[in-house]
Scaffold this motif. Structure first.
Motif, PDB file in Angstrom:
ATOM      1  N   GLU A  83      72.585   3.801  27.019  1.00 27.89           N
ATOM      2  CA  GLU A  83      72.247   5.145  26.538  1.00 27.89           C
ATOM      3  C   GLU A  83      72.061   6.164  27.657  1.00 27.89           C
ATOM      4  OE1 GLU A  83      71.885   6.561  23.456  1.00 27.89           O
ATOM      5  OE2 GLU A  83      72.825   4.742  22.676  1.00 27.89           O
ATOM      6  N   LEU A  84      71.638   5.716  28.820  1.00 25.62           N
ATOM      7  CA  LEU A  84      71.286   6.656  29.883  1.00 25.62           C
ATOM      8  C   LEU A  84      72.524   7.213  30.575  1.00 25.62           C
ATOM      9  CD1 LEU A  84      68.201   4.984  31.602  1.00 25.62           C
ATOM     10  CD2 LEU A  84      68.261   6.637  29.723  1.00 25.62           C
TER      11      LEU A  84
ATOM     12  N   TYR B 208      64.884   9.208  38.463  1.00 26.48           N
ATOM     13  CA  TYR B 208      66.033   8.353  38.227  1.00 26.48           C
ATOM     14  C   TYR B 208      65.543   6.998  37.710  1.00 26.48           C
ATOM     15  CZ  TYR B 208      68.940  11.673  40.812  1.00 26.48           C
ATOM     16  OH  TYR B 208      69.619  12.803  41.224  1.00 26.48           O
ATOM     17  N   ILE B 209      66.440   6.270  37.052  1.00 28.80           N
ATOM     18  CA  ILE B 209      66.128   4.945  36.517  1.00 28.80           C
ATOM     19  C   ILE B 209      66.981   3.932  37.256  1.00 28.80           C
ATOM     20  CG2 ILE B 209      66.014   3.493  34.473  1.00 28.80           C
ATOM     21  CD1 ILE B 209      64.202   6.004  34.365  1.00 28.80           C
TER      22      ILE B 209
ATOM     23  N   ILE C  39      62.965  10.691  33.050  1.00 27.67           N
ATOM     24  CA  ILE C  39      64.104  11.551  33.398  1.00 27.67           C
ATOM     25  C   ILE C  39      63.749  13.021  33.199  1.00 27.67           C
ATOM     26  CG2 ILE C  39      66.429  12.223  32.636  1.00 27.67           C
ATOM     27  CD1 ILE C  39      67.010   9.221  32.246  1.00 27.67           C
TER      28      ILE C  39
ATOM     29  N   LEU D 155      63.606   2.862  26.029  1.00 27.20           N
ATOM     30  CA  LEU D 155      64.416   4.068  26.178  1.00 27.20           C
ATOM     31  C   LEU D 155      63.527   5.308  26.193  1.00 27.20           C
ATOM     32  CD1 LEU D 155      67.202   5.404  26.329  1.00 27.20           C
ATOM     33  CD2 LEU D 155      67.293   5.317  23.817  1.00 27.20           C
TER      34      LEU D 155
ATOM     35  N   ARG E   7      71.880   9.655  36.179  1.00 27.14           N
ATOM     36  CA  ARG E   7      70.450   9.396  36.391  1.00 27.14           C
ATOM     37  C   ARG E   7      70.169   7.934  36.698  1.00 27.14           C
ATOM     38  NH1 ARG E   7      66.820  12.997  38.077  1.00 27.14           N
ATOM     39  NH2 ARG E   7      68.028  14.909  37.896  1.00 27.14           N
ATOM     40  N   ILE E   8      71.199   7.172  37.062  1.00 24.36           N
ATOM     41  CA  ILE E   8      71.040   5.735  37.270  1.00 24.36           C
ATOM     42  C   ILE E   8      71.213   5.368  38.744  1.00 24.36           C
ATOM     43  CG2 ILE E   8      72.161   3.493  36.853  1.00 24.36           C
ATOM     44  CD1 ILE E   8      72.682   4.376  33.997  1.00 24.36           C
TER      45      ILE E   8
ATOM     46  N   ALA F  50      62.099   5.722  29.621  1.00 16.15           N
ATOM     47  CA  ALA F  50      63.159   6.182  30.526  1.00 16.15           C
ATOM     48  C   ALA F  50      63.408   7.671  30.356  1.00 16.15           C
ATOM     49  CB  ALA F  50      64.439   5.388  30.282  1.00 16.15           C
ATOM     50  N   ARG F  51      63.505   8.105  29.117  1.00 15.08           N
ATOM     51  CA  ARG F  51      63.775   9.524  28.863  1.00 15.08           C
ATOM     52  C   ARG F  51      62.618  10.403  29.322  1.00 15.08           C
ATOM     53  NH1 ARG F  51      66.653   8.685  22.930  1.00 15.08           N
ATOM     54  NH2 ARG F  51      68.807   8.589  23.716  1.00 15.08           N
TER      55      ARG F  51
END
Length: 259
Positions: A195-196, A174-175, A169, A162, A200-201, A165-166
């Protein structure tokens, strides 16, 4: 409607079944797919598919796993990316899982792609495996993110933490989640996806690899991306239509396309 944001339909096992692959996309309401380049010798096939089919886009780049292949230059990538059906640079990045030893060539190749992305203003498709610290470091050093004047992109087939990923972002990336997120063993990745923010996915297949449940172990194809979207909707407790609509909007926004 779904979009497969990352596949390799030029690979022989899928190219030989193209009518069936496209029909399965239509059946599952997958409207577009991005066919991703992994080396320069096969790039003409990738580009030809994008020109043959209006709903197929393409990228140009050299995968970090391909050691014995022509090395791209910034100028070469920028020139090839001039084609309007080329919407991204990559896939590029770092992979310390499959390859060992002195991987400075991999890091230099990654820098070349980031510099090309900044120059031609097309987003990056980033592959990172067992190399997140160096991946993020080089992204920052080369200004890959929108926060540093780059155009950002997508962390494809995401399997990292995570925190990673953050961090991506925050740089404007994007993830993208593949069929891996549907696997029973992928509890940590599912927690990341939960969580995301949906804004942003992206979703992808990475076909012909990593088929989602219920097709795990079989050859993957773009039509199966619908199962990734359905799983994320279930995970987040939102309507599947919301996931389809938002991930589609995200794709068009990231790659600067008209819906």
């Amino acid at each position: 409607m779904f979009i497969d944001s990352h596949c390799h339909i030029n690979f022989p096992e899928l190219a030989a079944r193209m009518p069936e692959v496209l029909a399965q996309m239509a059946h599952n309401k997958v409207t577009h797919a991005l066919c991703v380049s992994v080396d320069l010798p096969d790039f003409p096939q990738v580009l030809a598919l994008a020109h043959q089919y209006p709903h197929i886009y393409a990228s140009v780049g050299v995968h970090p796993d391909y050691e014995d292949t022509p090395e791209p230059s910034v100028e070469q990538l920028v020139e090839l990316a001039n084609d309007p059906k080329i919407i991204a640079i990559g896939e590029t990045g770092l992979d310390y899982f499959r390859l060992q030893g002195d991987l400075e060539w991999q890091r230099e190749r990654f820098r070349t792609h980031i510099r090309a992305s900044r120059q031609c203003r097309k987003p990056l498709i980033i592959h990172t495996r067992s190399a997140s610290v160096d991946t993020l470091r080089i992204m920052r050093e080369e200004g890959a993110g929108t926060d540093a004047g780059g155009v950002a992109g997508v962390m494809h087939c995401f399997t990292e933490s995570l925190e990673v990923a953050r961090a991506a972002i925050e740089m404007g990336f994007y993830i993208s989640f593949s069929g891996i997120v549907t696997f029973k063993s992928a509890k940590e990745l599912q927690a990341v996806a939960l969580e995301l923010p949906l804004e942003r996915i992206l979703i992808e297949t990475d076909a012909p690899y990593l088929a989602p449940v219920p097709y795990r172990g079989k050859m993957n194809e773009p039509g199966f991306v619908a199962h990734v979207g359905e799983y994320i909707a279930k995970l987040k407790g939102v309507p599947v239509e919301q996931v389809a609509q938002q991930t589609t909007a995200n794709f068009f926004q990231l790659f600067q396309l008209q819906a």
